[in-house]
Scaffold this motif. Sequence first.
Motif, PDB file in Angstrom:
ATOM      1  N   THR B  56       7.838  31.583  -9.892  1.00  0.00           N
ATOM      2  CA  THR B  56       6.681  31.670  -8.996  1.00  0.00           C
ATOM      3  C   THR B  56       6.494  33.101  -8.494  1.00  0.00           C
ATOM      4  O   THR B  56       5.379  33.574  -8.345  1.00  0.00           O
ATOM      5  N   ARG B  57       7.609  33.789  -8.253  1.00  0.00           N
ATOM      6  CA  ARG B  57       7.498  35.191  -7.843  1.00  0.00           C
ATOM      7  C   ARG B  57       6.838  36.037  -8.914  1.00  0.00           C
ATOM      8  O   ARG B  57       6.153  37.008  -8.630  1.00  0.00           O
ATOM      9  N   ALA B  58       7.109  35.648 -10.190  1.00  0.00           N
ATOM     10  CA  ALA B  58       6.514  36.408 -11.301  1.00  0.00           C
ATOM     11  C   ALA B  58       5.053  36.044 -11.495  1.00  0.00           C
ATOM     12  O   ALA B  58       4.403  36.548 -12.409  1.00  0.00           O
ATOM     13  N   GLY B  59       4.538  35.144 -10.680  1.00  0.00           N
ATOM     14  CA  GLY B  59       3.120  34.846 -10.721  1.00  0.00           C
ATOM     15  C   GLY B  59       2.761  33.553 -11.428  1.00  0.00           C
ATOM     16  O   GLY B  59       1.589  33.209 -11.557  1.00  0.00           O
ATOM     17  N   VAL B  60       3.770  32.809 -11.912  1.00  0.00           N
ATOM     18  CA  VAL B  60       3.492  31.522 -12.554  1.00  0.00           C
ATOM     19  C   VAL B  60       3.143  30.507 -11.469  1.00  0.00           C
ATOM     20  O   VAL B  60       3.706  30.542 -10.372  1.00  0.00           O
ATOM     21  N   GLY B  61       2.219  29.592 -11.781  1.00  0.00           N
ATOM     22  CA  GLY B  61       1.903  28.525 -10.840  1.00  0.00           C
ATOM     23  C   GLY B  61       3.108  27.627 -10.631  1.00  0.00           C
ATOM     24  O   GLY B  61       4.016  27.571 -11.482  1.00  0.00           O
ATOM     25  N   LEU B  62       3.157  26.917  -9.508  1.00  0.00           N
ATOM     26  CA  LEU B  62       4.351  26.143  -9.152  1.00  0.00           C
ATOM     27  C   LEU B  62       4.718  25.115 -10.219  1.00  0.00           C
ATOM     28  O   LEU B  62       5.862  25.011 -10.635  1.00  0.00           O
ATOM     29  N   TRP B  63       3.718  24.362 -10.703  1.00  0.00           N
ATOM     30  CA  TRP B  63       4.032  23.280 -11.660  1.00  0.00           C
ATOM     31  C   TRP B  63       4.543  23.881 -12.962  1.00  0.00           C
ATOM     32  O   TRP B  63       5.496  23.373 -13.564  1.00  0.00           O
ATOM     33  N   GLY B  64       3.922  24.968 -13.378  1.00  0.00           N
ATOM     34  CA  GLY B  64       4.401  25.668 -14.586  1.00  0.00           C
ATOM     35  C   GLY B  64       5.802  26.195 -14.376  1.00  0.00           C
ATOM     36  O   GLY B  64       6.667  26.090 -15.262  1.00  0.00           O
ATOM     37  N   ALA B  65       6.034  26.743 -13.192  1.00  0.00           N
ATOM     38  CA  ALA B  65       7.356  27.291 -12.883  1.00  0.00           C
ATOM     39  C   ALA B  65       8.421  26.207 -12.959  1.00  0.00           C
ATOM     40  O   ALA B  65       9.535  26.442 -13.445  1.00  0.00           O
ATOM     41  N   MET B  66       8.059  25.005 -12.519  1.00  0.00           N
ATOM     42  CA  MET B  66       9.021  23.906 -12.580  1.00  0.00           C
ATOM     43  C   MET B  66       9.379  23.579 -14.023  1.00  0.00           C
ATOM     44  O   MET B  66      10.556  23.356 -14.356  1.00  0.00           O
ATOM     45  N   LEU B  67       8.371  23.536 -14.894  1.00  0.00           N
ATOM     46  CA  LEU B  67       8.631  23.238 -16.304  1.00  0.00           C
ATOM     47  C   LEU B  67       9.526  24.313 -16.909  1.00  0.00           C
ATOM     48  O   LEU B  67      10.478  24.017 -17.655  1.00  0.00           O
ATOM     49  N   ILE B  68       9.228  25.558 -16.572  1.00  0.00           N
ATOM     50  CA  ILE B  68      10.057  26.659 -17.069  1.00  0.00           C
ATOM     51  C   ILE B  68      11.494  26.474 -16.592  1.00  0.00           C
ATOM     52  O   ILE B  68      12.454  26.608 -17.361  1.00  0.00           O
ATOM     53  N   ALA B  69      11.640  26.112 -15.316  1.00  0.00           N
ATOM     54  CA  ALA B  69      12.982  25.956 -14.736  1.00  0.00           C
ATOM     55  C   ALA B  69      13.778  24.886 -15.476  1.00  0.00           C
ATOM     56  O   ALA B  69      14.960  25.072 -15.778  1.00  0.00           O
ATOM     57  N   VAL B  70      13.115  23.769 -15.789  1.00  0.00           N
ATOM     58  CA  VAL B  70      13.810  22.697 -16.510  1.00  0.00           C
ATOM     59  C   VAL B  70      14.295  23.208 -17.858  1.00  0.00           C
ATOM     60  O   VAL B  70      15.457  23.011 -18.247  1.00  0.00           O
ATOM     61  N   THR B  71      13.413  23.902 -18.572  1.00  0.00           N
ATOM     62  CA  THR B  71      13.767  24.407 -19.895  1.00  0.00           C
ATOM     63  C   THR B  71      14.927  25.396 -19.805  1.00  0.00           C
ATOM     64  O   THR B  71      15.897  25.323 -20.572  1.00  0.00           O
ATOM     65  N   VAL B  72      14.810  26.323 -18.856  1.00  0.00           N
ATOM     66  CA  VAL B  72      15.835  27.361 -18.739  1.00  0.00           C
ATOM     67  C   VAL B  72      17.183  26.741 -18.366  1.00  0.00           C
ATOM     68  O   VAL B  72      18.229  27.110 -18.924  1.00  0.00           O
ATOM     69  N   THR B  73      17.162  25.782 -17.456  1.00  0.00           N
ATOM     70  CA  THR B  73      18.433  25.162 -17.056  1.00  0.00           C
ATOM     71  C   THR B  73      19.046  24.382 -18.214  1.00  0.00           C
ATOM     72  O   THR B  73      20.261  24.406 -18.413  1.00  0.00           O
ATOM     73  N   ALA B  74      18.192  23.700 -18.991  1.00  0.00           N
ATOM     74  CA  ALA B  74      18.712  22.979 -20.150  1.00  0.00           C
ATOM     75  C   ALA B  74      19.344  23.956 -21.135  1.00  0.00           C
ATOM     76  O   ALA B  74      20.429  23.703 -21.683  1.00  0.00           O
ATOM     77  N   ALA B  75      18.680  25.077 -21.337  1.00  0.00           N
ATOM     78  CA  ALA B  75      19.218  26.093 -22.247  1.00  0.00           C
ATOM     79  C   ALA B  75      20.547  26.628 -21.718  1.00  0.00           C
ATOM     80  O   ALA B  75      21.513  26.823 -22.474  1.00  0.00           O
TER      81      ALA B  75
END
Lengths: 658, 290
Positions: B56-75
């Motif tokens: 979100t700090r990098a400018g991604v919307g919250l819902w998008g940021a959540m999806l990114i977070a899930v992917t990154v944590t899985a990785a």
Amino acid sequence: MRTRSAGVVDLAVAAVAGGVLVLAGNLVAEFTAFEWTLWAIEVILALSLVLVWGYCGIFSFGQAAVYGIGGYSYGVFALNLAEHTGETLSALVVAAVAGAVFAAALGYFMFYGNLSNVYVAIVTLATALVLFAIVNSTAGSAYRIGDAVLGGYNGMTRIPRITYRLPGGDPTTLTRVQFFAVCTCVALVLALALRFAGRRPFGRIAAAVRENETRSSLLGYDVRRHKLLVFTLGGAIAGLAGGFYAAWGRFMSPTVFSLKPAALVVIWTLVGGRFSVGGAFVGVVIVEGLSSGLGGPSGDREAIVVGALLIGIVLGLRGGVVPTLGRLWREHLRPAVMAARLGPSFRRQPGSMQGQDRLQPADAVSEIRGDGWSAAQLGGDFESGSAAGIDTDAGEPVEAAGAGARLEVRGVSKRFGGVTALDDVSLDFAPYQASCIIGPNGAGKSTLFGVLTGYHQVTGGTVLLNGEDITRLGPHRRARLGLGIKMQVPSVYGALATRENLWLAAYAACGDRAAARRHAGRILAQLGLSEAADLPAGALAHGQRQWLEIGMVLATGPSVILLDEPTAGMTRDETEQTTQLIARLRSRATVVVVEHDMEFVRRLDAPITVLHMGGLFTQGSFDELSRDERVLNIYLGRGNEQPGGRGEHAGRGNADAG
Amino acid sequence: MTADGAFNAGFSLVTTVSVLLLVSLGLAVVFGLRRVINLAHGEFIMFGAFATLTATRAGVGLWGAMLIAVTVTAAFGLVVELALIRHLYERPADTMLATWGLSLVLVQLADLVYGSVTEGIPTPLGSFGVGDYSMSEYNLVLIGVPWTLAGLTWLVTRRTRYGLLTRAAAQNPDMAAGLGVNTRRVATWTFAYGAGLAGAAGAVLAPVVGVIPTMGQLYVARSFMAVIVGGPAFLAGTVGTSTALGAVENLVSRSYTPVIGQAMLLVAAIVILRFLPQGLTGGRRRGGLV
């Protein structure tokens, strides 16, 4: 004699170490002695985990939490009473008692709930974290006990130093150097006490519990009570350490309940070796040295060092310095020693469980015979009355030793969920008789065995021993009443010496150290295992371990002997000797054998009970049954007239039991 | 109690239960299907929360940021499995110690990178009123996501070929391997999936709790209790215990303080384990996994 000289050596080492350390404490700068005091306190804490985890195998992550309880208790008590009594020694006692009480309460639920070791670890850790949250939230003047303000996340401050008052004298506070000397001496005395306890029945039973809980309760030891006892004692030691800590820093903060201190205690113990009392000293010095050296000036990288150390120990040393050395011994040195002593045929073979041994060439068999591996001899000696030797030697009678007893089951049913593994079975095993229980897979044999041993609670019906209702008694209570149990898979203390295995069995029955030692030595000779007496039982060949276990059962002087597939994995020759042994045993005790091997059953020539689909199918002699068309049908799988899944379900119940 | 008061109490209860389910699901999958006790589970949640914050700090919307977070944590979970967990297979005590070490390292690293100060993500959505009470609409997300994820997990394990292989490998690894299942790969993906679920918990919680390095400690004790008390049928068990223990926590918290609520959750769990050491689902059907 050996234990006495070991005690003298311990005492000498401790005295020298104590002298040197106290002297050093007087020579170095006062602040250095002050820092060392913390290490001495941490050694005391580490010793509590050596006792709990190393001695008894209880995987506690909560020692630091008990330490915190002790510290806060010292603080509360000293803040309230030091002004009036002029001393804080009583607060130290309170700290130890608080630790013990807390550990006992937690331990009761964990051990009497039969939680597995991994669950014990999680529950102790979760308890610490919840305490962290609770104590953290006690900020504000409302949370006070008398004059003591708990302080929440700010911590409890102004905790009094250690102060004593001689009768009639003024209150005297320990100087920093004196405090160091006191903590060092307490650590050394505790270390001595633990070493001493390790050689006494208390420590040896703890080791037995650690190595094999099932076998320990089958011998008649109350595993849950012993674990609770050890955990409570460990709690007292950790609580005392916490009291010292509170007096040392004059401050308690809830971070003592957080993850890092909990991990540190485990790491100290792991680095030094969890079984080793000396390791507690080594571990604290190494880890504290490393983390203060590499942790950065403000200590902000300390947790990384500690965490990396933990990962490194687990990956690199598989459980610590001393266990690694132990594994080197087991995997490389000991097999070589064994091979040299016992000849190549005794090398433990992987997968020898499933009857491969039966196909061993005849020369191996004759070699076994030549080794004095004589079951018949063992049985003969027991027959001639030397099993009763426990009481003649010890001068005190062993409960129910050698008196055949009547074992009955009446209308017993056992269901696992919706699966009926045993359905209304009634059997009567008369004194001084051998009986066989046979049946195809899934007949309910193992479930019945579990019901007889007390490992399964019946769904309905009663189990009687000499007319006494033992239905609700656990395995260790039944063992004390004279039930000797041999499990299907050899269940011995693999990491303990063969002699120690037999000693533990004999001691369970007679409660006399010297008599148990004599008795163990005698059985060792009868088993032909004298040469392997000091080797770990895990190094024995499969057949030898089966025999050792039977020897352990006999060492308890049972009146009823239950054997689950005693010849599994034995050579033909060993099977033959087992048959002779059991045939002889029936003159001393009631014998019940669950068996698969028809040849063995035929040779034993005892009354046979056939189970099928969880019910009593028929009874008779081998000749009668071998002419019975229905029994043959069951065994050969012919004409399975009962369709549906019930047999299969019973099989699942059976598998559960095994 | 008035109708709106009752609704408010019920809503709060359901939220507590759902959050407990949310933080326990990842652990339940990893423990239930791999028998791995991941003491760094709380830090995986923390990882997901910080990933959301960073995105979100990098400018991604919250819902998008959540999806990114899930992917990154899985990785991240994938990496941890390959580097650490698989070397400790069937050594539960060592696995606990190693993941504990990992947990300490992760907390300290997060502290060094982000500092220990609370970083806020503003709670999105508005609020709605029921009678005299005002409730956050975001709580509907807190309630909806856990049950959706639990349903998804049920579908994956029960209705897909991969799920079948996973359950086979969990129940009898040797037999599964003998039948041609690549148990190692299945195990790796299971762990990554569990890590992803933990990441999702962190992402969804990020807007309502303080995103701080030690936030994992808040959840790890509770989630472990939910999973252990759940017993061998991990999904049904975790859903059941989340409901029971979450209800205890919520009701006690309302009467006393949240801390007492947490403590009562632990006490309830320990008392249950005293009488049902196999957990809630352990006594009924042994060997069942889902």
